[in-house]
Design a protein around this motif. Structure first.
Motif, mmCIF file in Angstrom:
data_model
loop_
_atom_site.group_PDB
_atom_site.id
_atom_site.type_symbol
_atom_site.label_atom_id
_atom_site.label_comp_id
_atom_site.label_asym_id
_atom_site.label_seq_id
_atom_site.Cartn_x
_atom_site.Cartn_y
_atom_site.Cartn_z
ATOM 1 N N GLN A 1 -7.480 7.493 2.208
ATOM 2 C CA GLN A 1 -6.208 6.800 1.997
ATOM 3 C C GLN A 1 -6.182 5.438 2.687
ATOM 4 O OE1 GLN A 1 -4.406 7.742 -0.386
ATOM 5 N NE2 GLN A 1 -2.822 9.146 0.268
ATOM 6 N N VAL A 2 -6.881 5.322 3.799
ATOM 7 C CA VAL A 2 -6.952 4.043 4.509
ATOM 8 C C VAL A 2 -7.988 3.134 3.862
ATOM 9 C CG1 VAL A 2 -7.545 2.946 6.705
ATOM 10 C CG2 VAL A 2 -6.173 5.046 6.685
ATOM 11 N N LEU A 3 -9.115 3.701 3.480
ATOM 12 C CA LEU A 3 -10.215 2.911 2.927
ATOM 13 C C LEU A 3 -9.867 2.319 1.568
ATOM 14 C CD1 LEU A 3 -13.199 2.055 3.282
ATOM 15 C CD2 LEU A 3 -13.834 4.162 2.083
ATOM 16 N N MET A 4 -9.172 3.067 0.731
ATOM 17 C CA MET A 4 -8.903 2.622 -0.630
ATOM 18 C C MET A 4 -8.151 1.292 -0.679
ATOM 19 S SD MET A 4 -9.104 2.833 -3.873
ATOM 20 C CE MET A 4 -9.959 4.399 -4.063
ATOM 21 N N PRO A 5 -6.988 1.139 -0.027
ATOM 22 C CA PRO A 5 -6.290 -0.150 -0.132
ATOM 23 C C PRO A 5 -6.975 -1.289 0.610
ATOM 24 C CG PRO A 5 -5.114 1.299 1.376
ATOM 25 C CD PRO A 5 -6.193 2.128 0.732
ATOM 26 N N LEU A 6 -7.816 -0.965 1.585
ATOM 27 C CA LEU A 6 -8.466 -2.014 2.362
ATOM 28 C C LEU A 6 -9.762 -2.506 1.733
ATOM 29 C CD1 LEU A 6 -8.001 -0.754 6.043
ATOM 30 C CD2 LEU A 6 -6.693 -2.507 4.831
ATOM 31 N N ALA A 7 -10.565 -1.590 1.201
ATOM 32 C CA ALA A 7 -11.915 -1.952 0.775
ATOM 33 C C ALA A 7 -12.157 -1.845 -0.726
ATOM 34 C CB ALA A 7 -12.937 -1.070 1.510
ATOM 35 N N VAL A 8 -11.387 -1.041 -1.433
ATOM 36 C CA VAL A 8 -11.671 -0.795 -2.845
ATOM 37 C C VAL A 8 -10.639 -1.435 -3.761
ATOM 38 C CG1 VAL A 8 -12.021 0.987 -4.606
ATOM 39 C CG2 VAL A 8 -12.832 1.378 -2.264
ATOM 40 N N ARG A 9 -9.370 -1.141 -3.524
ATOM 41 C CA ARG A 9 -8.312 -1.599 -4.443
ATOM 42 C C ARG A 9 -8.292 -3.109 -4.653
ATOM 43 N NH1 ARG A 9 -2.920 0.534 -2.465
ATOM 44 N NH2 ARG A 9 -3.951 2.518 -2.909
ATOM 45 N N PRO B 1 0.796 -1.241 0.000
ATOM 46 C CA PRO B 1 0.000 0.000 0.000
ATOM 47 C C PRO B 1 0.818 1.275 0.000
ATOM 48 C CG PRO B 1 -1.016 -1.611 1.435
ATOM 49 C CD PRO B 1 0.268 -2.224 0.959
ATOM 50 N N LEU B 2 1.878 1.345 0.807
ATOM 51 C CA LEU B 2 2.693 2.552 0.863
ATOM 52 C C LEU B 2 3.351 2.828 -0.482
ATOM 53 C CD1 LEU B 2 4.082 4.869 2.412
ATOM 54 C CD2 LEU B 2 5.890 3.250 3.036
ATOM 55 N N LEU B 3 3.869 1.790 -1.132
ATOM 56 C CA LEU B 3 4.552 1.979 -2.403
ATOM 57 C C LEU B 3 3.566 2.243 -3.527
ATOM 58 C CD1 LEU B 3 7.327 -0.772 -2.272
ATOM 59 C CD2 LEU B 3 7.322 1.535 -1.324
ATOM 60 N N PHE B 4 2.471 1.517 -3.561
ATOM 61 C CA PHE B 4 1.500 1.679 -4.645
ATOM 62 C C PHE B 4 0.959 3.099 -4.683
ATOM 63 C CE2 PHE B 4 -2.598 1.544 -6.689
ATOM 64 C CZ PHE B 4 -2.415 0.668 -7.755
ATOM 65 N N SER B 5 0.650 3.661 -3.530
ATOM 66 C CA SER B 5 0.046 4.993 -3.473
ATOM 67 C C SER B 5 1.051 6.104 -3.711
ATOM 68 C CB SER B 5 -0.617 5.194 -2.097
ATOM 69 O OG SER B 5 -1.620 4.229 -1.880
ATOM 70 N N ALA B 6 2.349 5.789 -3.657
ATOM 71 C CA ALA B 6 3.377 6.816 -3.834
ATOM 72 C C ALA B 6 4.132 6.680 -5.148
ATOM 73 C CB ALA B 6 4.370 6.763 -2.672
ATOM 74 N N ARG B 7 3.699 5.796 -6.024
ATOM 75 C CA ARG B 7 4.380 5.572 -7.295
ATOM 76 C C ARG B 7 3.392 5.719 -8.444
ATOM 77 N NH1 ARG B 7 7.565 5.483 -3.666
ATOM 78 N NH2 ARG B 7 9.169 3.924 -3.225
ATOM 79 N N GLY B 8 3.923 5.770 -9.656
ATOM 80 C CA GLY B 8 3.079 5.769 -10.834
ATOM 81 C C GLY B 8 2.246 7.028 -10.984
ATOM 82 N N VAL B 9 1.019 6.851 -11.515
ATOM 83 C CA VAL B 9 0.139 7.988 -11.810
ATOM 84 C C VAL B 9 -0.898 8.232 -10.724
ATOM 85 C CG1 VAL B 9 0.424 7.747 -14.301
ATOM 86 C CG2 VAL B 9 -1.396 6.475 -13.152
#
Length: 333
Positions: A195-203, A149-157
């Motif tokens: 930011q907490v909800l996205m990797p836990l419930a959506v992504r 989660p930390l890397l995915f949200s801080a990389r790319g687009v």
């Protein structure tokens, strides 16, 4: 209108440029050192698994996590300090009575202001993300899991979508609350929750995960830790191990290790338990054909997930901007 927007926004923008410059210099200096150290370590360890390469993760952990954390934090700060006061400040000071009675319509005023700040926010966040991605690229290759989660949200687009969303969120919250400081606090709270909800419930559900049996190598079994044997119990204990799906995002929790016949592995049914020779033990484990039933997102879906999530936040940005324009034109008439 553009000149007026620049006059009102120039201090915040100059502060952002100065901060970006300072962080950029630090990351460039640390990055050249890291890249040189990585190339030197890799020269003596072509496969990348030896100690000098692995030690780089610890040696450069501070700038690594600092940079990634800043990419996550900056969009929220931009939304709070740039987006929230955009309308709330005008309502607090009463200047909206003068501004919105000029020849320029409220919708055009909001569009110019919002687009200017969104462009500045996306540019600032994009440059920071690009610097951090370049700096951290050797360590990302060592970790070999871009779905963290930390890397995915801080990389790319994805950070670009976060920045646009944060500005639109701040503008909308400021319009509804009508006070700058409470609106800023609310934006930070909402953005942190997203930011907490996205990797836990959506992504995890952006695409249907893959379900299948994943073979366990002898190396994974050596590093595995058994769970569930406290107090003398002996259940079908799950293993926590590095599954043989490089770079994948494993969604399932610790699952029981099973034999080729499907029997759950326990302390009493461990194969090769009486084999003392290391080479013979590894060969025995390989013949045992142990596996775990895993649910995961494959590594090759990384960029698809990046674009899916960015599209979600851009759609939220458009929705919040449209709502703000409607509320500004109708409710505050």
């Amino acid at each position: 209108m553009i000149w007026l927007s620049w006059r009102q926004f120039r201090v915040q923008l100059l502060v952002a440029v100065a901060a970006l410059f300072a962080v950029g210099v630090y990351l460039l200096i640390s990055g050249f050192q890291l890249h040189n150290a990585y190339n030197n370590a890799l020269a003596g360890c072509p496969n990348g698994g030896c100690s000098p390469v692995s030690q780089l993760t610890t040696q450069y952990s501070f700038p690594y996590y600092l940079g990634s954390g800043l990419v996550l934090l900056v969009p929220g700060l931009i939304g709070a300090f740039w987006g929230a006061p955009l309308i709330a400040r005008e309502l607090e000071t009463g200047t909206h009575r003068l501004i919105w009675n000029q020849s320029i319509t409220r919708t055009r005023w909001l569009a110019v202001k919002l687009l200017s700040i969104v462009l500045a926010a996306v540019t600032t966040t994009g440059l920071l993300s690009l610097l951090v991605s370049w700096f951290a690229s050797p360590l990302d290759r060592i970790n070999n899991n871009r779905f963290i989660p930390l890397l995915f949200s801080a990389r790319g687009v994805v950070p670009l979508g976060y920045a646009a969303f944060a500005v639109a969120l701040g503008t909308c919250v400021g319009l509804l609350i009508r006070r700058s400081v409470p609106a800023m606090a609310a934006v930070l709270a909402v953005f942190a929750a997203v930011q907490v909800l996205m990797p836990l419930a959506v992504r995890p559900h952006l695409e249907s995960p893959v379900h299948g049996n994943v073979a366990l190598t002898s190396e994974a079994l050596k590093s595995a830790s058994l769970i569930g044997f406290a107090n003398g119990t002996d259940p079908a204990a799950p293993f926590v191990a590095d599954l043989n799906v490089p770079g994948a995002w494993v969604l399932s929790g610790a699952e029981p290790v099973r034999t080729s016949s499907g029997q759950a592995l326990t302390m009493a049914t461990q194969p090769c338990a009486n084999v003392s020779d290391a080479a013979t033990h590894d060969a025995c484990l390989a013949k045992a054909d142990l596996h775990v039933t895993a649910t995961y997102q494959p590594a090759d879906r990384y960029w698809a997930f990046q674009w899916y999530e960015t599209a979600i936040f851009l759609a939220l940005t458009a929705g919040l901007a449209g709502f703000s324009a409607w509320w500004l034109r109708g409710k505050l008439a």
